[in-house]
Design an enzyme around this catalytic site. Structure first.
Site, short mmCIF file in Angstrom:
data_model
loop_
_atom_site.label_atom_id
_atom_site.label_comp_id
_atom_site.label_asym_id
_atom_site.label_seq_id
_atom_site.Cartn_x
_atom_site.Cartn_y
_atom_site.Cartn_z
CB SER A 43 -0.82 0.07 1.36
OG SER A 43 -0.31 -0.12 2.39
CG HIS A 250 -1.55 3.87 4.14
ND1 HIS A 250 -2.31 3.30 5.13
CD2 HIS A 250 -0.75 2.71 3.58
CE1 HIS A 250 -2.22 2.04 5.12
NE2 HIS A 250 -1.28 1.54 4.24
#
Length: 338
Positions: A43, A250
């Site tokens: 990711s 993230h």
């Protein structure tokens, strides 16, 4: 006889002139093919956290705001964007390495965080101290990183080299997520826990860099680039607890454009600054990239996204832990979430 000779001479001169005019068109060399760039990994490479993803029929969360797409757009590379949210080392081996060939020019890869269970560790550590075993979760992840990860990476990197023998390969690390403060409602990271979680990111980078060096690969370390831009910093290049939850912890759009892209591109060649033209070119490539990735969609759907879970203080386990610690959980929630 003289007239025929003159006519033949004139025709010969005319023919030579025509050949001279046409020859540049006939012998134009073929345009050189664009360098082939294959982006592998999890990711942190796919672009999870940027909140905008190409419609490729998967849950990989590939974004034109992610550094692979930005680098390819800026340099005119032919990108095969195989990185996928949730990917582990076995996932990369089983679903992504098939994109590599002897014609591959560049490869980037980030992987190892999901194998170490980093999302599960964050989920555990986000709970209040009396309801979690954060240190135990970190200890378990560190044991994997020190014990199993180096050998698994060595095997993976060997496979990459055998499939793409001429490629420049850049292994990409992870940033430190925290800066010592938790400003998010409904998470309870202590400064000490944040320090240990940052140390875990450093440890993964250390082991990954060593494996990359042994394989003859370059290593792009984003740690310094993200200092001053962690969760709760200003500006924040890493999302805190977010809605939807998959965006949590993230890099956001700024994290990819200002953090990852200069670092990774610098390991490939000269460091890139992301301009408006680069962003526009990357966005314009989205439809073509989505069409390319759909051919792999069936394999990509076997990858399970690794998602941090929001702390839930209503479970029987947490309520038992509260009673054991002498905590009035209702008053605790009211006091700490104002």
């Amino acid at each position: 006889m003289h007239r025929h000779a003159r006519t033949s001479s004139r025709l010969a001169l005319l023919g030579a002139a025509l050949v001279g005019l046409l020859s540049p068109l006939l012998v134009q060399p073929a345009q050189a093919a664009a360098p082939v760039y294959v982006a592998l990994g999890d990711s942190y490479s796919s672009g999870t956290g940027t909140r905008s993803y190409i419609a490729d029929g998967t849950s990989c969360q590939r974004s034109t705001s992610a550094y692979p797409s930005l680098i390819a757009a800026a340099r005119g590379y032919a990108l095969n964007f195989r990185a996928c949210s949730g990917a582990t080392i076995p996932d990369v081996t089983g679903t992504q390495l098939g994109a590599l060939t002897s014609a591959t020019t560049y490869v980037t890869i980030s992987v190892g965080g999901n194998d170490a269970g980093f999302a599960d560790v964050l989920t555990e550590c986000a709970l209040p101290w009396w309801a979690s075993d954060c240190n135990g979760a970190i200890d378990g992840a560190q044991a994997y990183v020190n014990g199993s990860l180096p050998g698994q990476l060595a095997t993976l990197y060997s496979s990459i080299r055998s499939r793409a023998p001429q490629a420049k390969v850049v292994v990409v690390g992870y940033p430190r997520i925290f800066q010592g403060e938790d400003c998010n409602a409904l998470t309870w990271f202590s400064p000490e826990e944040e320090a240990r979680l940052n140390q875990m990111a450093d440890l993964i980078n250390t082991r990954t860099q060593a494996a990359a060096s042994s394989a003859g690969f370059s290593f792009a370390n984003p740690t310094s680039a993200f200092i001053g831009h962690a969760v709760c910093d200003s500006p924040e290049w890493l999302n805190g607890l977010s809605n939807p939850i998959s965006e949590s912890y993230h890099p956001n759009v700024l994290g990819h454009s200002g953090g990852y892209t200069p670092v990774v591109s610098g390991a490939v060649g000269a460091a890139l600054a992301v301009t408006g033209d680069v962003v526009a070119a990357s966005e314009a490539s989205g439809a073509d990239q989505a069409a390319l990735q759909r051919q792999y969609a069936a394999a990509d759907r076997t990858i399970e996204p690794e998602v941090v879970e929001a702390p839930d203080l209503t479970t029987p386990e947490v309520r038992r832990a509260a009673r054991k610690a002498g905590i009035d959980i209702d008053r605790f929630v009211e006091r700490t979430t104002r």
